[in-house]
Design an enzyme around this catalytic site. Structure first.
Site, mmCIF file in Angstrom:
data_model
loop_
_atom_site.group_PDB
_atom_site.id
_atom_site.type_symbol
_atom_site.label_atom_id
_atom_site.label_comp_id
_atom_site.label_asym_id
_atom_site.label_seq_id
_atom_site.Cartn_x
_atom_site.Cartn_y
_atom_site.Cartn_z
ATOM 1 N N TYR A 1 6.848 6.433 15.577
ATOM 2 C CA TYR A 1 5.566 5.738 15.424
ATOM 3 C C TYR A 1 4.435 6.572 16.031
ATOM 4 O O TYR A 1 3.383 6.771 15.419
ATOM 5 C CB TYR A 1 5.648 4.379 16.110
ATOM 6 N N VAL B 1 0.808 -1.226 0.000
ATOM 7 C CA VAL B 1 0.000 0.000 0.000
ATOM 8 C C VAL B 1 0.838 1.272 0.000
ATOM 9 O O VAL B 1 0.297 2.376 0.039
ATOM 10 C CB VAL B 1 -1.004 0.013 1.171
#
Length: 281
Positions: free
Chosen positions: A155, A62
């Site tokens: 993150y 993706v």
């Protein structure tokens, strides 16, 4: 029992392990036709075989727009020209690396994998949803977006970007009947979560059991979370029951962002008393 997603077509990314598999399984049980993707053809084939004919796998990266275009076309074909729901779930684990030691290449690849991929898949699915007059998009955030120092800094920051992108898209796409929301899981033990802790595959079963016990003590609800908890939230956002909900972030974390459980709080208090009692000895 009424199937809440009967007649709907869903596209779920990053669904060859962990939370993604549980979401695919639940959606099929609720009557949806599901197209899911991942980068491992072998893992995807295994999941599709386990779940059955309601789930179709397409290998896709993706972060690659060519793959995304083919993926969205496959989902559209499966739905007879419609995609009713998108769950942007794909995201890798990151090393807990100090910012002073982060290579530029790792910053770029992580940014594309965690945030850029959400933008990219949304771009192409939103085009389909605009043409059909509506739809629902759900992005997988994280409690790390709300709590600093609970996950690797890069993150956490990228997941915060995902949460804010949700709010931006909710407004941008509202005139087209497209709702956009986020679900933010807490610390749910999955293979990717264990990898982020540096735990090897051979040790993951024992680590999973141990972590569940640790989380059960820390969570106000008294148990660790699991993929089914996130799947239940995803079903709500895919169903007509959430037709008046957009631009929101549903935190599914057993109450942890509100505070520690009473048991954990008592443990901290006991530790503090021990420390104070030993001062000066």
């Amino acid at each position: 029992m009424t199937q809440r997603l009967a007649g709907k077509t869903a596209l779920i990314t990053g669904a060859t392990s962990g939370i993604g598999v549980d979401v695919v399984r639940r959606f099929v049980a609720e009557g949806a036709k599901v197209l899911f993707c991942g980068r491992s053809s072998e893992a995807g084939a295994d999941v599709a075989a386990e779940i059955g004919p309601g789930a179709r796998f397409v290998r896709a990266d993706v972060t690659d727009e060519t793959d995304v275009i083919a993926l969205v076309k496959a989902a559209e074909d499966l739905g007879g020209g419609r995609i009713d729901f998108l769950f942007n779930n794909a995201a890798p684990a990151l090393r807990d690396t100090p910012v002073t030691a982060l290579p530029a290449e790792e910053i770029a690849s992580a940014s594309m994998a965690i945030f850029g991929s959400v933008v990219l898949v949304t771009k192409h699915v939103a085009t389909v949803m605009q043409a059909q007059g509506g739809g629902s998009i759900l992005n997988n955030g994280s409690t790390a977006a709300h709590r600093a120092n609970s996950s690797p800094s890069l993150y956490s920051a990228l997941k915060a970007a995902v949460c804010h992108f949700t709010r931006c898209m909710a407004l941008e796409l509202a005139d087209h009947g497209i709702r956009v929301n986020t679900v933010s899981p807490g610390a749910i033990p999955t293979p990717i979560f264990l990898q982020s802790l540096g735990i090897q595959p051979a040790d993951q079963d024992r680590a999973l059991t141990a972590l569940q016990g640790v989380f059960a003590k820390a969570m106000p609800v008294g148990r660790a979370g699991n993929g089914d908890d996130i799947a239940a939230a995803a079903v709500f956002f895919a169903s007509d029951e959430s037709s008046y909900v957009t631009g929101q972030d549903l935190v599914v974390d057993g109450g942890l962002t509100a505070g520690l459980s009473n048991a954990a709080k008592r443990g901290q208090a006991d530790m503090m008393r021990t420390v104070l009692a030993n001062i000066g000895k």
